[in-house]
Design an enzyme around this catalytic site. Structure first.
Site, PDB file in Angstrom:
ATOM      1  N   THR A   1       5.267   8.794  -5.359  1.00 26.95           N
ATOM      2  CA  THR A   1       6.619   9.202  -5.636  1.00 26.95           C
ATOM      3  C   THR A   1       6.690   9.821  -7.022  1.00 26.95           C
ATOM      4  O   THR A   1       5.755   9.806  -7.662  1.00 26.95           O
ATOM      5  CB  THR A   1       7.390   7.957  -5.592  1.00 26.95           C
ATOM      6  OG1 THR A   1       7.553   7.054  -4.322  1.00 26.95           O
ATOM      7  CG2 THR A   1       8.908   8.203  -5.844  1.00 26.95           C
TER       8      THR A   1
ATOM      9  N   SER B   1      14.179   1.315   0.288  1.00 26.00           N
ATOM     10  CA  SER B   1      13.184   1.828  -0.711  1.00 26.00           C
ATOM     11  C   SER B   1      12.917   0.863  -1.889  1.00 26.00           C
ATOM     12  O   SER B   1      13.973  -0.179  -2.004  1.00 26.00           O
ATOM     13  CB  SER B   1      13.640   3.188  -1.209  1.00 26.00           C
ATOM     14  OG  SER B   1      13.018   3.561  -2.209  1.00 26.00           O
ATOM     15  N   SER B   2      11.731   1.063  -2.724  1.00 26.15           N
ATOM     16  CA  SER B   2      11.583   0.564  -4.003  1.00 26.15           C
ATOM     17  C   SER B   2      12.145   1.209  -5.255  1.00 26.15           C
ATOM     18  O   SER B   2      11.819   0.816  -6.164  1.00 26.15           O
ATOM     19  CB  SER B   2      10.119   0.051  -4.209  1.00 26.15           C
ATOM     20  OG  SER B   2       9.781  -1.040  -2.854  1.00 26.15           O
TER      21      SER B   2
ATOM     22  N   ASP C   1       8.649   3.024   5.890  1.00 32.72           N
ATOM     23  CA  ASP C   1       9.456   2.190   4.981  1.00 32.72           C
ATOM     24  C   ASP C   1      10.167   1.301   5.954  1.00 32.72           C
ATOM     25  O   ASP C   1      10.856   0.248   5.102  1.00 32.72           O
ATOM     26  CB  ASP C   1      10.001   2.767   4.068  1.00 32.72           C
ATOM     27  CG  ASP C   1       9.316   3.274   2.729  1.00 32.72           C
ATOM     28  OD1 ASP C   1       7.796   2.716   2.744  1.00 32.72           O
ATOM     29  OD2 ASP C   1       9.471   3.745   1.904  1.00 32.72           O
TER      30      ASP C   1
ATOM     31  N   THR D   1      10.749  11.373  -3.530  1.00 31.98           N
ATOM     32  CA  THR D   1       9.561  11.006  -2.877  1.00 31.98           C
ATOM     33  C   THR D   1       9.254  11.673  -1.274  1.00 31.98           C
ATOM     34  O   THR D   1      10.193  11.942  -0.762  1.00 31.98           O
ATOM     35  CB  THR D   1       9.444   9.225  -2.671  1.00 31.98           C
ATOM     36  OG1 THR D   1       7.922   9.078  -2.220  1.00 31.98           O
ATOM     37  CG2 THR D   1      10.309   8.902  -1.584  1.00 31.98           C
TER      38      THR D   1
ATOM     39  N   ASN E   1       7.037   9.465   0.190  1.00 28.14           N
ATOM     40  CA  ASN E   1       6.486   7.937   0.613  1.00 28.14           C
ATOM     41  C   ASN E   1       5.002   8.205   0.178  1.00 28.14           C
ATOM     42  O   ASN E   1       4.698   8.309  -0.908  1.00 28.14           O
ATOM     43  CB  ASN E   1       6.660   7.888   2.126  1.00 28.14           C
ATOM     44  CG  ASN E   1       6.146   6.334   2.228  1.00 28.14           C
ATOM     45  OD1 ASN E   1       6.120   5.446   1.243  1.00 28.14           O
ATOM     46  ND2 ASN E   1       5.676   6.091   3.480  1.00 28.14           N
TER      47      ASN E   1
ATOM     48  N   GLY F   1       4.990   4.682  -7.391  1.00 23.20           N
ATOM     49  CA  GLY F   1       4.196   3.458  -7.029  1.00 23.20           C
ATOM     50  C   GLY F   1       4.474   2.697  -6.052  1.00 23.20           C
ATOM     51  O   GLY F   1       4.039   1.030  -6.054  1.00 23.20           O
ATOM     52  N   GLY F   2       5.321   2.806  -5.099  1.00 28.83           N
ATOM     53  CA  GLY F   2       5.578   2.077  -3.879  1.00 28.83           C
ATOM     54  C   GLY F   2       5.979   0.669  -4.370  1.00 28.83           C
ATOM     55  O   GLY F   2       7.068   0.811  -5.231  1.00 28.83           O
TER      56      GLY F   2
ATOM     57  N   ARG G   1      18.598   9.427   0.521  1.00 25.37           N
ATOM     58  CA  ARG G   1      17.234   8.929   1.108  1.00 25.37           C
ATOM     59  C   ARG G   1      17.148   9.373   2.542  1.00 25.37           C
ATOM     60  O   ARG G   1      18.350   9.828   3.234  1.00 25.37           O
ATOM     61  CB  ARG G   1      17.636   7.265   1.274  1.00 25.37           C
ATOM     62  CG  ARG G   1      16.495   6.612   1.971  1.00 25.37           C
ATOM     63  CD  ARG G   1      15.225   6.733   1.215  1.00 25.37           C
ATOM     64  NE  ARG G   1      14.238   5.432   1.695  1.00 25.37           N
ATOM     65  CZ  ARG G   1      12.979   5.544   1.434  1.00 25.37           C
ATOM     66  NH1 ARG G   1      12.504   6.648   0.895  1.00 25.37           N
ATOM     67  NH2 ARG G   1      12.316   4.443   1.698  1.00 25.37           N
TER      68      ARG G   1
END
Length: 564
Positions: free
Chosen positions: A372, A443-444, A414, A390, A392, A464-465, A96
Site C-alpha cells: 500500500t 481494510s487496515s 480482503d 492500495t 492490496n 503494510g497490510g 475503497r
C-alpha cells in the site's frame, strides 16, 4: 506550472537516490508533502508552490503515484483520505473498491467448501471495482482550489515523457516479473520492447496510462467509469473470467463518511471509519493504553511492549468478529471506541504475564496489503491530508488492462472468503466481512491526523497490510508518549501483534536482547524477526512544530519529503 519539466527533472531525482537512507527532517514554512516516491512528492510540492492547497497537492500526488510507484500507487485500486480543513472541520472520503454485482458469498470456495488457492489473489476474480479515480476527483471537486488539469497534468507528463528508473523500482519489476509476464499487457509495460528487463537509468514511458489519465482529465468521472477506459476494463474482465461489468463501473461512487474521533493524553485523534478498521483499532488501543505511564517506562522497554502487545491482541480479536462495511453490517463502532469499553477489555490485563490468544475472544458489544502507500500533506493555511491507497498485494493482481496501461487490484482477498480462514496477511474475519454484491471489503489502512489544541500536529499513515495499524500506533505514541521529534518517531524500530497467529514480530536488531528475554519470561513465547526486507511499515509523515512544517520519509523505503 512545470508539467513537462517535471518529467525532464526525473533523471536528477531518481538517480540521486532521493536521500532514501536518511530519516532527516525536511523543513518548510508554506507546505510539505511526504510520500513513497520522490517524484510524486515533488509534484505535490509544485502544486502547493503554484497556489494549490493541501487537497490539490494530495490529489496531484495520488495521480503521480499511479505513474511513479505502480506497485501500490494506482488508478486501478482504492483508498481512504482523511482531511482537516483550514476552517477546523474534518471530513473523510471512502473510495475503497467494491465487490462486483455478480460476486457471491462462496465464490472462492470449491465444491467441498475449501478455499481455492490463489483464486482471491491471482486471478481476474480477485479484482474489485476500482475506486481511486472517483475518490480523487470527488475530493478535488469539493475541496480543491486549482483546475482538474492543473492537478493531473504533472502525472500525465511523467507517464507520456517518462522518467529514469532507479534501483528501487527496477528491483521491484524484476522480483514480480514471474507473475507479471503471465499477462501480455503487463509484460509489455514492465519489460523493454524486446522483452528484456529494465535497468537502472533507463527511461520508463507509459503511453497507454497517459492516454487513460488524459481521458479522466477531459471527462472527469466519465473518463474512467464510462466510455473507452471502462470498455477496455470490462473487456479484460470478460476475457479473463472476471466479474466487473460496465454497469458495475458506471454505478461506482465514493462515499463521504464521518471520521473516527478519539482523545489521547490531551490530543485529538482523527482517523478513518469502516470499511477501514484502522481508525477504530487505533483509538481502541490508545484507550486501553492511556491509563498506563508509558512515557515513564520508556520507549522500547519490556513494560511498554507488553502493554502494547496485549492491547493489540484484544483489538485485533474485535476486528475479526465485529468489523465490516457499515453499509451492509451493523458494526458497533461507537462501542468499540468508547473508553469504558476499552477499560473492560483490558480489565483482565496482567502486568507480569502474557495472555494467550486462544483465551482472548472478541468483546461483548450490543448489536448495532504488504503493499500500500501513504501520502501526508500540510499547507500554511491549516489544511492537512492523510491519504492511503492500495492495490492490496504488491502490483495487485499483476494484470494490466490492455490499451489502458494500469494495474488491477486483488482486493477481493480482503473479504472473509471463509469464516476464520486467514487472508494473505494472516487476518481472520467473520460474517461482518463476508462477500456480498456491492460491498466494500474491510481494510487496515489508517490515514490519521493528530490535533493539539484543535490544530494539526501530525499527519501519518503507512502501508503494510495488517501491520499498518500498529505502525501508526507506534508513530503516534512516539510523538505523544515519548516526546520524540518526527525523524525518531518514524525511524525507531517497530514490532507487531495481531491476535492470531499468536506471535510477536519485531524488526531485526531493533530491540535489546534483554527486552526480548523479559518478554519471553512473561510468556510471549513466539517472538520472531521479520523476514521481509524493508521493515515494518513505511510511515511518510508530516508534523507542525513551532510554526514550522517538518516532513520525514521513512528510512525503510525510498521515498522523499519535499517542502518549502
Amino acid at each position: 506550472m512545470r508539467y513537462v519539466a517535471l518529467a525532464c527533472i526525473a533523471s536528477t531525482l531518481t538517480l540521486a537516490n532521493l536521500d532514501a537512507a536518511s530519516p532527516a527532517e525536511v523543513r518548510g514554512k508554506a507546505g510539505m508533502v511526504a510520500s513513497r516516491s520522490g517524484l510524486a512528492s515533488e509534484v505535490g510540492a509544485d502544486v502547493l508552490r503554484n497556489g494549490g492547497n493541501a487537497i490539490d497537492a494530495a490529489v496531484a500526488t495520488g495521480f503521480a503515484l499511479a505513474v511513479t510507484y505502480p506497485s501500490a500507487g494506482n488508478i486501478g485500486g482504492g483508498g481512504f483520505m482523511v482531511i482537516r480543513l483550514a476552517d477546523g472541520s474534518v471530513v473523510t472520503n471512502d473510495h475503497r473498491e467494491r465487490a462486483p454485482g455478480a460476486a457471491g458469498h462462496d465464490m472462492f470456495l470449491d465444491d467441498d467448501g475449501d478455499v481455492v488457492d490463489g483464486l482471491s489473489t491471482h486471478s481476474h476474480l480477485a479484482v474489485g471495482v476500482p475506486g481511486t479515480v472517483a475518490g480523487l476527483l470527488d475530493v478535488h471537486e469539493r475541496h480543491g482550489k486549482l483546475s482538474r488539469a492543473q492537478v493531473m497534468d504533472p502525472a500525465i507528463a511523467l507517464a507520456r515523457e517518462g522518467f529514469l528508473l532507479d534501483d528501487d523500482l527496477v528491483g521491484q519489476f524484476r522480483r514480480h516479473l514471474p507473475r507479471l509476464e503471465r499477462y501480455a499487457a503487463s509484460r509489455a509495460v514492465f519489460t523493454k520492447a524486446d522483452g528484456s528487463p529494465f535497468a537502472a537509468g533507463e527511461r520508463f514511458v507509459q503511453p497507454d496510462l497517459a492516454a487513460t489519465l488524459e481521458r479522466v482529465r477531459e471527462a472527469g468521472h466519465d473518463g474512467f467509469y464510462r466510455g473507452k477506459t471502462a470498455e477496455l476494463l470490462a473487456a479484460e474482465m470478460q476475457r479473463g473470467g472476471g466479474l466487473i461489468t460496465l454497469e458495475d463501473l458506471a454505478a461506482y461512487q465514493s462515499v463521504w463518511r464521518e471520521p473516527i474521533r478519539g482523545t489521547y493524553r490531551g490530543h485529538e485523534i482523527v482517523s478513518m471509519p469502516p470499511p477501514s478498521s484502522g481508525g477504530v483499532l487505533l483509538v481502541q488501543m490508545l484507550n486501553m493504553l492511556e491509563p498506563h505511564d508509558l512515557g515513564g517506562f520508556g520507549y522500547g522497554s519490556a513494560a511498554v511492549m507488553h502493554r502494547m502487545i496485549e492491547a493489540e491482541r484484544r483489538a485485533y480479536a474485535d476486528r475479526a468478529h465485529h468489523l465490516g462495511d457499515t453499509d451492509f453490517y451493523p458494526t458497533p463502532v461507537a462501542t468499540l471506541i468508547d473508553k469504558d469499553y476499552a477499560a473492560g477489555r483490558f480489565a483482565n490485563f496482567d502486568p507480569t504475564r502474557a495472555s494467550r490468544s486462544d483465551d482472548i475472544g472478541s468483546g461483548d458489544v450490543p448489536n448495532e496489503s504488504p503493499d500500500t502507500t501513504h501520502v501526508s500533506v500540510m499547507d500554511a493555511a491549516g489544511n492537512a491530508v492523510a491519504y492511503t491507497t492500495t492495490l492490496n498485494l504488491s502490483y495487485g493482481a499483476k494484470i494490466v488492462v490492455p490499451g489502458a496501461g494500469f494495474l488491477l487490484n486483488n482486493e477481493m482477498d480482503d473479504f472473509a472468503i471463509k469464516p476464520n480462514t486467514p487472508n494473505a496477511y494472516g487476518l481472520l474475519g467473520d460474517e461482518a466481512n463476508a462477500i456480498a454484491p456491492g460491498k466494500r471489503m474491510l481494510s487496515s489502512m489508517t490515514p490519521t491526523i493528530v490535533l493539539r489544541d484543535g490544530e494539526p500536529l501530525l499527519v501519518t499513515g503507512s502501508p503494510g497490510g495488517s501491520t499498518i495499524i500498529t505502525t501508526v500506533l507506534q508513530v503516534v505514541m512516539n510523538v505523544v508518549d515519548h516526546g520524540m521529534d518526527l525523524s525518531d518517531a518514524v525511524g525507531k524500530p517497530r514490532f507487531h501483534h495481531q491476535w492470531k497467529p499468536d506471535r510477536v514480530i519485531v524488526e531485526p536488531f531493533g530491540f535489546s536482547p534483554d527486552t526480548i528475554a523479559a518478554l519471553e519470561a512473561m510468556g510471549h513465547q513466539h517472538i520472531d524477526a521479520i523476514r521481509w526486507g524493508r521493515g515494518i511499515g513505511d510511515a511518510n509523515s508530516v508534523m507542525r512544530r513551532d510554526g514550522e512544517l517538518l516532513g520525514v520519509s521513512d528510512p525503510r523505503g525510498a521515498g522523499r519529503a519535499v517542502g518549502f
